[in-house]
Design a protein around this motif. Structure first.
Motif, PDB file in Angstrom:
ATOM      1  N   GLY A 121      35.002 -83.411  14.556  1.00  0.00           N
ATOM      2  CA  GLY A 121      34.649 -84.374  15.601  1.00  0.00           C
ATOM      3  C   GLY A 121      33.898 -85.579  15.071  1.00  0.00           C
ATOM      4  O   GLY A 121      33.955 -86.665  15.649  1.00  0.00           O
ATOM      5  N   LYS A 122      33.195 -85.403  13.931  1.00  0.00           N
ATOM      6  CA  LYS A 122      32.446 -86.507  13.325  1.00  0.00           C
ATOM      7  C   LYS A 122      33.239 -87.210  12.229  1.00  0.00           C
ATOM      8  O   LYS A 122      32.677 -87.984  11.451  1.00  0.00           O
ATOM      9  CB  LYS A 122      31.136 -85.982  12.732  1.00  0.00           C
ATOM     10  CG  LYS A 122      30.097 -85.592  13.772  1.00  0.00           C
ATOM     11  CD  LYS A 122      28.786 -85.227  13.087  1.00  0.00           C
ATOM     12  CE  LYS A 122      27.695 -84.946  14.097  1.00  0.00           C
ATOM     13  NZ  LYS A 122      26.406 -84.627  13.426  1.00  0.00           N
ATOM     14  N   ASP A 123      34.552 -86.944  12.161  1.00  0.00           N
ATOM     15  CA  ASP A 123      35.425 -87.578  11.151  1.00  0.00           C
ATOM     16  C   ASP A 123      34.939 -87.283   9.733  1.00  0.00           C
ATOM     17  O   ASP A 123      34.799 -88.191   8.905  1.00  0.00           O
ATOM     18  CB  ASP A 123      35.507 -89.098  11.347  1.00  0.00           C
ATOM     19  CG  ASP A 123      36.361 -89.482  12.542  1.00  0.00           C
ATOM     20  OD1 ASP A 123      37.274 -88.713  12.861  1.00  0.00           O
ATOM     21  OD2 ASP A 123      36.095 -90.518  13.162  1.00  0.00           O
ATOM     22  N   TYR A 124      34.708 -86.026   9.447  1.00  0.00           N
ATOM     23  CA  TYR A 124      34.274 -85.657   8.094  1.00  0.00           C
ATOM     24  C   TYR A 124      35.405 -85.899   7.092  1.00  0.00           C
ATOM     25  O   TYR A 124      36.572 -85.626   7.380  1.00  0.00           O
ATOM     26  CB  TYR A 124      33.894 -84.180   8.045  1.00  0.00           C
ATOM     27  CG  TYR A 124      32.423 -83.907   8.240  1.00  0.00           C
ATOM     28  CD1 TYR A 124      31.719 -83.106   7.360  1.00  0.00           C
ATOM     29  CD2 TYR A 124      31.722 -84.455   9.318  1.00  0.00           C
ATOM     30  CE1 TYR A 124      30.365 -82.838   7.539  1.00  0.00           C
ATOM     31  CE2 TYR A 124      30.379 -84.197   9.509  1.00  0.00           C
ATOM     32  CZ  TYR A 124      29.705 -83.385   8.618  1.00  0.00           C
ATOM     33  OH  TYR A 124      28.366 -83.129   8.796  1.00  0.00           O
ATOM     34  N   TYR A 125      35.029 -86.418   5.936  1.00  0.00           N
ATOM     35  CA  TYR A 125      35.962 -86.593   4.829  1.00  0.00           C
ATOM     36  C   TYR A 125      35.480 -85.735   3.668  1.00  0.00           C
ATOM     37  O   TYR A 125      34.316 -85.304   3.623  1.00  0.00           O
ATOM     38  CB  TYR A 125      36.038 -88.063   4.398  1.00  0.00           C
ATOM     39  CG  TYR A 125      34.782 -88.567   3.740  1.00  0.00           C
ATOM     40  CD1 TYR A 125      34.638 -88.551   2.348  1.00  0.00           C
ATOM     41  CD2 TYR A 125      33.705 -89.043   4.497  1.00  0.00           C
ATOM     42  CE1 TYR A 125      33.477 -89.000   1.733  1.00  0.00           C
ATOM     43  CE2 TYR A 125      32.540 -89.484   3.892  1.00  0.00           C
ATOM     44  CZ  TYR A 125      32.426 -89.461   2.520  1.00  0.00           C
ATOM     45  OH  TYR A 125      31.278 -89.884   1.916  1.00  0.00           O
ATOM     46  N   ASP A 143      42.789 -84.705  18.378  1.00  0.00           N
ATOM     47  CA  ASP A 143      43.927 -85.128  19.206  1.00  0.00           C
ATOM     48  C   ASP A 143      43.402 -85.477  20.589  1.00  0.00           C
ATOM     49  O   ASP A 143      43.052 -84.595  21.378  1.00  0.00           O
ATOM     50  CB  ASP A 143      44.963 -83.993  19.283  1.00  0.00           C
ATOM     51  CG  ASP A 143      46.246 -84.455  19.965  1.00  0.00           C
ATOM     52  OD1 ASP A 143      46.322 -85.638  20.338  1.00  0.00           O
ATOM     53  OD2 ASP A 143      47.160 -83.622  20.122  1.00  0.00           O
ATOM     54  N   LYS A 144      43.351 -86.783  20.867  1.00  0.00           N
ATOM     55  CA  LYS A 144      42.793 -87.220  22.147  1.00  0.00           C
ATOM     56  C   LYS A 144      43.857 -87.350  23.230  1.00  0.00           C
ATOM     57  O   LYS A 144      43.537 -87.312  24.413  1.00  0.00           O
ATOM     58  CB  LYS A 144      42.059 -88.558  21.960  1.00  0.00           C
ATOM     59  CG  LYS A 144      40.896 -88.454  20.967  1.00  0.00           C
ATOM     60  CD  LYS A 144      40.174 -89.772  20.794  1.00  0.00           C
ATOM     61  CE  LYS A 144      39.031 -89.629  19.794  1.00  0.00           C
ATOM     62  NZ  LYS A 144      38.315 -90.887  19.569  1.00  0.00           N
ATOM     63  N   LYS A 154      41.276 -82.118  21.640  1.00  0.00           N
ATOM     64  CA  LYS A 154      41.619 -80.956  20.829  1.00  0.00           C
ATOM     65  C   LYS A 154      41.275 -81.231  19.369  1.00  0.00           C
ATOM     66  O   LYS A 154      41.478 -82.337  18.871  1.00  0.00           O
ATOM     67  CB  LYS A 154      43.111 -80.634  20.964  1.00  0.00           C
ATOM     68  CG  LYS A 154      43.493 -80.109  22.341  1.00  0.00           C
ATOM     69  CD  LYS A 154      44.949 -79.679  22.383  1.00  0.00           C
ATOM     70  CE  LYS A 154      45.306 -79.074  23.739  1.00  0.00           C
ATOM     71  NZ  LYS A 154      46.720 -78.625  23.778  1.00  0.00           N
ATOM     72  N   PHE A 155      40.776 -80.212  18.691  1.00  0.00           N
ATOM     73  CA  PHE A 155      40.310 -80.353  17.314  1.00  0.00           C
ATOM     74  C   PHE A 155      41.163 -79.482  16.396  1.00  0.00           C
ATOM     75  O   PHE A 155      41.365 -78.291  16.671  1.00  0.00           O
ATOM     76  CB  PHE A 155      38.839 -79.943  17.212  1.00  0.00           C
ATOM     77  CG  PHE A 155      37.920 -80.761  18.079  1.00  0.00           C
ATOM     78  CD1 PHE A 155      37.282 -81.884  17.576  1.00  0.00           C
ATOM     79  CD2 PHE A 155      37.709 -80.420  19.403  1.00  0.00           C
ATOM     80  CE1 PHE A 155      36.430 -82.637  18.376  1.00  0.00           C
ATOM     81  CE2 PHE A 155      36.868 -81.169  20.213  1.00  0.00           C
ATOM     82  CZ  PHE A 155      36.233 -82.290  19.696  1.00  0.00           C
TER      83      PHE A 155
END
Length: 594
Positions: A121-125, A143-144, A154-155
């Motif tokens: 959710g925090k756009d981890y790379y 997935d929004k 959805k994650f």
């Protein structure tokens, strides 16, 4: 006037620094491999994409880990940069292809699913290094599906990663990682999940020579549309310089010429007293400033930071700071700052003695703490925050000990040696006019001639000459852009110095013309005020141009930028004062002082 004297030892140190660092570049490992040889692959860190300072160890997330996690020994600069390299679970042997090879099968608990969902959710790379080449990728996706309610999102976690490796004969040239969009693990619900992590390796030959394998990373900042903006920035800055120079040449010099003619002929008429009031304060203009110890310490620290900046530019221009040369900049900053501390001690103590100061030891202590003190306090607070977050930005105890030893065994002794050399230089302040016993009263002045409005005027022009380039620097330091056009940055830096010197000289003249002889501190404050404008730009960049968030990232951004802007304040303040001192000496030498 003899202010700094000849410092061959400091010049020798500078040559040594440049020589050492110019031989650092060795484009990574320079390893040659045979078919099937293991190639080192290290996992570095993970973190929110928009928060560059908030990074964590790779295995803080519940990924597949190898049987024996081996930590790579890192240099000082790498640790300061937040790098924590450990052996990765993937095996990418030279020219050995793999298709959907299983890394591990893992049963994720509810807690681990929640951790991964929060990270996605925090756009981890993630970041890895393969033969010292960087690899980036996102760990999952959200997935929004056009839904605005976050509770309906959805994650998904990526389970399959494909490595595409390019090689030239027996060397690795390039690597990229692609995540398989069809191999996903649903993390939306808070329940246990089974995950099978896989990876694919594809090898392809290329003609790119090994010496140019890092070029692809520096090309992004050299694209035509980027270069156009950079050149526009330089043209904008040059126009500013030309306008300012023209202003000085046509207005200031004409007034001065008339002043010189008038005073040269010893005219007694006082018709132009308001315009040429600077002549009537010749007995006060070289009266030493208040708080002379602090003033000399600020000049010493500013001179050291100026020297540091020049050396950093020299190293950048010879190619030491190539992309992803992990920690090279931090190492250079620490080493050069330590080795140039003697310059601060020499300049501060020498000038303090010229100002008839008596307690040179206290002045030396003040010089040593003036910049390092606020930096140390900021570091202590931010390191505590990083420890609370368990982030890689938290320095290990061993690294802190190394830095303290450098400060104790290198910085402090050189500072003291410089101070002793400055005290023994016996330099005298060469004033072209004698100073009267009692100070002349300063006439009432309008509000816009006070310090703060003058600082605002003095800081705006230099800032307007660099603000376009500032965005690219911020996007590199506080983002994931790559900045390699150091030649353009050096030109902008030179323009910044010229504009700062010119505008400070102009404001100093107008201050003296108004019979205000307290120009020493004013010229320093006006020169350094650009640092305050840069910090104001930090506020704009944080809220308008970036997506940074969270207490840790906000603290790191504003904390360390405060230290950087304070350094700019000291450095540019020194430039402004030196230019004003040169100008004031020149004009008072040109008239007959009684």
């Amino acid at each position: 006037m003899k202010t700094t004297g000849n410092c061959p030892s400091f010049l020798a140190i500078g040559v040594l620094i440049l020589f050492c660092f110019s031989h650092v570049r060795s484009d990574a490992s320079d390893h040659r491999y045979k078919d099937g040889d293991p190639v080192p692959l290290y996992a570095n860190k993970v973190g929110p994409f928009h928060n560059p300072s908030e990074t964590y160890r790779y295995f803080d997330l519940p990924f597949c880990s190898p049987d024996h996690v081996k930590e790579k020994k890192e240099a000082l600069g790498e640790v300061l940069n937040g790098d924590r390299l450990v052996s990765a679970p993937y095996k990418l042997n030279f020219k050995e292809e793999k298709d959907s090879s299983v890394v591990c099968k893992k049963k994720l608990s509810k807690n681990e699913v929640a951790i991964l969902r929060k990270a996605v959710g925090k756009d981890y790379y993630f970041q890895m290094y393969y033969d010292d080449l960087p690899i980036w990728g996102f760990i999952g996706k959200v997935d929004k599906e056009g839904k605005t309610d976050p509770s309906e999102h959805k994650f998904f976690l990526y389970k399959h990663i494909q490595f595409d490796v390019l090689y030239n004969k027996d060397r690795v040239i390039e690597i990229s990682a692609r995540m398989d969009p069809h191999s996903l693990l649903d993390l939306t619900e808070d329940k246990e999940a089974e995950a099978e992590f896989m990876y694919t390796v594809k090898w392809k030959e290329t003609d790119t020579p090994f010496e140019k394998r890092m070029d692809k990373y520096s090309m992004s900042s050299s694209l035509p549309h980027h270069l156009e903006i950079h050149w526009f920035s330089i043209i904008n800055s040059c126009v500013t310089v030309l306008l300012l120079t023209g202003f000085l040449a046509t207005i200031l010099m004409r007034v001065l010429k008339n002043d010189f003619i008038k005073y040269g002929q010893d005219e007694e008429a006082a018709d132009d007293q308001e315009e040429t009031g600077w002549k009537y304060i010749h007995g006060d203009v070289f009266r030493f400033p208040k708080y002379n110890s602090l003033f000399a310490a600020a000049l010493g620290s500013g001179t050291q930071l100026f020297t540091l900046t020049v050396f950093i530019f020299m190293l950048a221009l010879v190619g030491v700071f190539y992309p992803y040369n992990r920690g090279a900049l931090f190492t250079a900053l620490v080493v050069i700052y330590a080795l140039t501390s003697g310059i601060a001690g020499y300049v501060a103590t020498s000038f303090y003695c010229q100002l008839e100061g008596k307690n040179w030891v206290r002045n030396l202590l003040l010089t040593g703490c003036l910049f390092c003190g606020p930096l140390f306090l900021t570091f202590c607070f931010l390191n505590t925050v990083a420890i609370a977050y368990s982030a890689t930005a938290a320095l290990p105890f061993g690294t802190i000990v190394v830095i303290v030893l450098i400060w104790t065994l290198v910085t402090s002794p050189l500072l003291v040696l410089g101070g002793i050399a400055g005290k023994n230089s016996k330099a005298e302040f060469q004033a072209p006019c004698r100073t009267t016993k009692y100070p002349r009263e300063i006439p009432p002045l309008p509000w816009y001639r006070s310090a703060i409005p003058q600082m605002a005027m003095a800081g705006f022009l230099p800032f307007s000459a660099i603000y376009i380039e500032l965005y690219y620097i911020f996007a590199s330091v506080w983002g994931h852009r790559i900045y390699t056009i150091y030649s353009i940055l050096f030109i902008v830096f030179i323009i910044l110095l010229i504009v700062t010197a010119f505008i400070t000289v102009a404001l100093t003249y107008f201050q003296l013309a108004a019979e205000d002889h307290e120009w020493w501190w004013r010229s320093f404050l006006c020169g350094g005020s650009t640092g305050l404008f840069i910090y104001a730009y930090c506020l704009y960049y944080y809220y308008a141009r970036s997506d940074m968030s969270g207490f840790m990232q906000t603290s790191f951004f504003f904390g360390y930028m405060a230290c950087i802007c304070y350094g700019f304040f000291l450095m540019l303040g020194t430039v402004g004062f030196r230019a004003s001192l040169f100008f004031v000496r020149h004009i008072y030498k040109s008239i007959k002082c009684e």
